[in-house]
Design a protein around this motif. Structure first.
Motif, PDB file in Angstrom:
ATOM      1  N   ALA A 177       0.833  -1.201   0.000  1.00  8.09           N
ATOM      2  CA  ALA A 177       0.000   0.000   0.000  1.00  8.09           C
ATOM      3  C   ALA A 177       0.872   1.257   0.000  1.00  8.09           C
ATOM      4  CB  ALA A 177      -0.924   0.002   1.212  1.00  8.09           C
ATOM      5  N   GLY A 178       0.392   2.289  -0.661  1.00  8.87           N
ATOM      6  CA  GLY A 178       1.109   3.557  -0.683  1.00  8.87           C
ATOM      7  C   GLY A 178       0.188   4.707  -1.018  1.00  8.87           C
ATOM      8  N   VAL A 179       0.604   5.903  -0.590  1.00 10.49           N
ATOM      9  CA  VAL A 179      -0.150   7.130  -0.848  1.00 10.49           C
ATOM     10  C   VAL A 179       0.832   8.192  -1.328  1.00 10.49           C
ATOM     11  CG1 VAL A 179      -1.612   8.922   0.187  1.00 10.49           C
ATOM     12  CG2 VAL A 179      -1.817   6.568   0.968  1.00 10.49           C
ATOM     13  N   SER A 180       0.419   9.000  -2.298  1.00  5.66           N
ATOM     14  CA  SER A 180       1.259  10.109  -2.752  1.00  5.66           C
ATOM     15  C   SER A 180       0.390  11.333  -2.999  1.00  5.66           C
ATOM     16  CB  SER A 180       2.020   9.738  -4.025  1.00  5.66           C
ATOM     17  OG  SER A 180       1.116   9.528  -5.090  1.00  5.66           O
ATOM     18  N   GLN A 181       1.025  12.511  -2.935  1.00  5.21           N
ATOM     19  CA  GLN A 181       0.320  13.770  -3.166  1.00  5.21           C
ATOM     20  C   GLN A 181       1.142  14.632  -4.112  1.00  5.21           C
ATOM     21  OE1 GLN A 181      -0.273  15.396   0.758  1.00  5.21           O
ATOM     22  NE2 GLN A 181      -2.190  14.297   1.002  1.00  5.21           N
ATOM     23  N   GLY A 182       0.466  15.490  -4.845  1.00  2.00           N
ATOM     24  CA  GLY A 182       1.138  16.402  -5.761  1.00  2.00           C
ATOM     25  C   GLY A 182       0.161  17.467  -6.240  1.00  2.00           C
ATOM     26  N   SER A 183       0.391  17.969  -7.445  1.00  2.00           N
ATOM     27  CA  SER A 183      -0.524  18.941  -8.022  1.00  2.00           C
ATOM     28  C   SER A 183      -0.401  18.905  -9.535  1.00  2.00           C
ATOM     29  CB  SER A 183      -0.217  20.352  -7.503  1.00  2.00           C
ATOM     30  OG  SER A 183       1.032  20.795  -7.981  1.00  2.00           O
ATOM     31  N   GLU A 184      -1.405  19.463 -10.208  1.00  3.56           N
ATOM     32  CA  GLU A 184      -1.380  19.573 -11.654  1.00  3.56           C
ATOM     33  C   GLU A 184      -2.006  20.898 -12.051  1.00  3.56           C
ATOM     34  OE1 GLU A 184      -5.427  17.315 -13.085  1.00  3.56           O
ATOM     35  OE2 GLU A 184      -3.599  16.151 -12.978  1.00  3.56           O
ATOM     36  N   VAL A 185      -1.685  21.356 -13.247  1.00  6.09           N
ATOM     37  CA  VAL A 185      -2.224  22.623 -13.725  1.00  6.09           C
ATOM     38  C   VAL A 185      -3.705  22.430 -14.033  1.00  6.09           C
ATOM     39  CG1 VAL A 185      -2.133  24.360 -15.558  1.00  6.09           C
ATOM     40  CG2 VAL A 185      -0.016  23.392 -14.633  1.00  6.09           C
ATOM     41  N   ALA A 186      -4.540  23.272 -13.406  1.00  6.27           N
ATOM     42  CA  ALA A 186      -5.986  23.203 -13.619  1.00  6.27           C
ATOM     43  C   ALA A 186      -6.458  24.282 -14.586  1.00  6.27           C
ATOM     44  CB  ALA A 186      -6.715  23.340 -12.293  1.00  6.27           C
ATOM     45  N   GLY A 187      -5.642  25.286 -14.815  1.00  5.81           N
ATOM     46  CA  GLY A 187      -6.027  26.351 -15.730  1.00  5.81           C
ATOM     47  C   GLY A 187      -5.128  27.562 -15.576  1.00  5.81           C
ATOM     48  N   VAL A 188      -5.408  28.553 -16.384  1.00  7.49           N
ATOM     49  CA  VAL A 188      -4.686  29.820 -16.332  1.00  7.49           C
ATOM     50  C   VAL A 188      -5.726  30.934 -16.314  1.00  7.49           C
ATOM     51  CG1 VAL A 188      -3.066  31.338 -17.532  1.00  7.49           C
ATOM     52  CG2 VAL A 188      -2.733  28.865 -17.605  1.00  7.49           C
ATOM     53  N   VAL A 189      -5.557  31.866 -15.395  1.00 12.47           N
ATOM     54  CA  VAL A 189      -6.445  33.016 -15.303  1.00 12.47           C
ATOM     55  C   VAL A 189      -5.644  34.239 -15.734  1.00 12.47           C
ATOM     56  CG1 VAL A 189      -7.858  34.423 -13.775  1.00 12.47           C
ATOM     57  CG2 VAL A 189      -7.721  31.956 -13.410  1.00 12.47           C
ATOM     58  N   GLY A 190      -6.143  34.943 -16.734  1.00  7.06           N
ATOM     59  CA  GLY A 190      -5.419  36.102 -17.239  1.00  7.06           C
ATOM     60  C   GLY A 190      -6.263  37.358 -17.182  1.00  7.06           C
ATOM     61  N   SER A 191      -5.598  38.482 -17.173  1.00  3.42           N
ATOM     62  CA  SER A 191      -6.300  39.760 -17.234  1.00  3.42           C
ATOM     63  C   SER A 191      -5.409  40.747 -17.970  1.00  3.42           C
ATOM     64  CB  SER A 191      -6.627  40.272 -15.832  1.00  3.42           C
ATOM     65  OG  SER A 191      -5.435  40.575 -15.138  1.00  3.42           O
ATOM     66  N   SER A 192      -6.036  41.750 -18.589  1.00  2.00           N
ATOM     67  CA  SER A 192      -5.267  42.779 -19.268  1.00  2.00           C
ATOM     68  C   SER A 192      -5.989  44.110 -19.148  1.00  2.00           C
ATOM     69  CB  SER A 192      -5.047  42.423 -20.736  1.00  2.00           C
ATOM     70  OG  SER A 192      -6.281  42.420 -21.422  1.00  2.00           O
ATOM     71  N   ASN A 193      -5.222  45.176 -19.302  1.00  2.00           N
ATOM     72  CA  ASN A 193      -5.763  46.517 -19.208  1.00  2.00           C
ATOM     73  C   ASN A 193      -5.048  47.363 -20.253  1.00  2.00           C
ATOM     74  OD1 ASN A 193      -7.009  48.814 -18.419  1.00  2.00           O
ATOM     75  ND2 ASN A 193      -6.057  48.939 -16.406  1.00  2.00           N
ATOM     76  N   THR A 194      -5.799  48.020 -21.124  1.00  3.70           N
ATOM     77  CA  THR A 194      -5.216  48.861 -22.165  1.00  3.70           C
ATOM     78  C   THR A 194      -5.850  50.249 -22.105  1.00  3.70           C
ATOM     79  OG1 THR A 194      -4.903  46.961 -23.601  1.00  3.70           O
ATOM     80  CG2 THR A 194      -4.849  49.111 -24.661  1.00  3.70           C
ATOM     81  N   ASN A 195      -5.009  51.272 -22.222  1.00  4.78           N
ATOM     82  CA  ASN A 195      -5.470  52.658 -22.259  1.00  4.78           C
ATOM     83  C   ASN A 195      -4.978  53.293 -23.553  1.00  4.78           C
ATOM     84  OD1 ASN A 195      -6.635  52.752 -19.615  1.00  4.78           O
ATOM     85  ND2 ASN A 195      -4.550  52.770 -18.803  1.00  4.78           N
ATOM     86  N   PHE A 196      -5.824  54.094 -24.158  1.00  6.49           N
ATOM     87  CA  PHE A 196      -5.421  54.824 -25.358  1.00  6.49           C
ATOM     88  C   PHE A 196      -5.890  56.262 -25.224  1.00  6.49           C
ATOM     89  CE2 PHE A 196      -6.253  56.552 -29.572  1.00  6.49           C
ATOM     90  CZ  PHE A 196      -5.006  56.389 -30.156  1.00  6.49           C
TER      91      PHE A 196
END
Length: 149
Positions: free
Chosen positions: A72-91
């Motif tokens: 028997a064994g147990v392990s833990q870790g993580s994986e990429v679930a997504g990317v959250v992005g934002s941007s702001n532009t001024n003209f």
């Protein structure tokens, strides 16, 4: 406001990017291999209980009453679930006297959202109540009661 929305989006992604599953592979009439994988904040804490319930069910489904875990064994870790992005532009620009001028500035960020993962694996060896191997083993009915709460 933007920070709150970003934090809320990341938390929601972490919680929803999850599931738990257990695969069972028969090795002998009284032996099975269980592999449980889970991911997401809501599911990783259920990896061991899910594995114990699966072992108890496999034992009872095959007509046995007791089981022991081997390898028997147990392990833990993580994986990429997504990317959250934002941007702001001024003209800013102006037009006058036959000419046009302007300037623009942009800023963007992206945050990687990681979901926790957990895995458990065990070989389940099953026994009838009157067999010598049942002594000191888990009682399947009791395990189901303990881990169903």
């Amino acid at each position: 406001m933007k920070i709150t929305v970003l934090a809320g989006t990341m938390l929601t992604a972490l919680m929803l990017a999850g599931c738990i599953s257990t695969q069972e592979m028969p090795l002998a009439p009284n032996v099975v291999r269980l592999d449980t994988q889970s991911k997401g904040l809501l599911f990783t804490s259920q990896t061991v209980p899910q594995t114990m319930r699966a072992a108890a069910r496999a034992t009872l489904d095959r007509g046995y009453t007791h089981f022991k875990l081997a390898q028997a064994g147990v392990s833990q870790g993580s994986e990429v679930a997504g990317v959250v992005g934002s941007s702001n532009t001024n003209f800013n620009g102006s037009y006058g006297y036959g000419s046009m001028s302007g300037n623009s500035s942009s800023f963007g960020t992206a945050s990687v959202v990681r979901a926790p993962t957990a895995n458990a694996a065990a070989t389940v060896v099953m026994f009838h109540a009157n067999e010598p191997g049942a002594q000191g083993a888990f009682e399947a009915e009791q395990v189901l009661k303990q881990y169903s709460q």
